[in-house]
Design an enzyme around this catalytic site. Sequence first.
Site, PDB file in Angstrom:
ATOM      1  CB  SER A 143      -0.914  -0.013   1.365  1.00  0.00           C
ATOM      2  OG  SER A 143      -0.375   0.207   2.199  1.00  0.00           O
ATOM      3  CE  LYS A 167      -2.237   3.000   4.665  1.00  0.00           C
ATOM      4  NZ  LYS A 167      -2.368   1.919   3.511  1.00  0.00           N
TER       5      LYS A 167
END
Length: 225
Positions: free
Chosen positions: A35, A89
Amino acid sequence: MTRWREYLTTLVIAVFFALFVRSYLITAYKVPTGSMQPTLKPGDFIFSSRISYGIQLPFTDKKLDIVSPSRGDLIVFTYANQPGVSYVKRVIGLPGDRIQIKDGRILLNEEPLQYVKVADVSNDNPNSAIFDIYEEKYQDHSWRVIFQKASESKDFGPLVVPPDEVFILGDNRDASDDSRYWGTVPTSQIIGKVVLIWLSLDWQEKWGGDRYPTVRWNRVFSPVH
């Protein structure tokens, strides 16, 4: 007996020091998914600095010299409902920012980010037949992201980031669960800033009868941006 006591004392001190470093200075993590490609790959082992955003007082929840994350930082964080799970992230929106996504591209405070396609680099692109790599730019900040060549148009927002929270996205924009789905992240849930890849193992390329992964030597002890 004295020698064994010395050995035991040394061991206790070493264990205490290791636990102190892990809890208050630097923590190691393994990247399990794609991701965050192309920045982080599955099989990367990373170090996160726990003092980048403040110094936590031992055995308390209090911090000194608190610093807010900067736009573009890669952060490690948790959610209140899953305190045992850590996520990585990138910080895109800061408190007060207005975030909107049109056709997969970001508008930040009504200013569209710039996207410059990067020449295919096989080491960074997980599959050049499926993905394109772009340099995503906002003012003096830039980082690399990937999009699927045939991605669906995805719109989001607008949303104004609440006080003491940040809006986060994965660099693999078409294959990341992030603030588009979970909402913004309270800064109190941020554990640290990703600073270094200290080891990278590629389980797609194996050796020794397909039992062992190869090492991505070009990523070992490489800084993270």
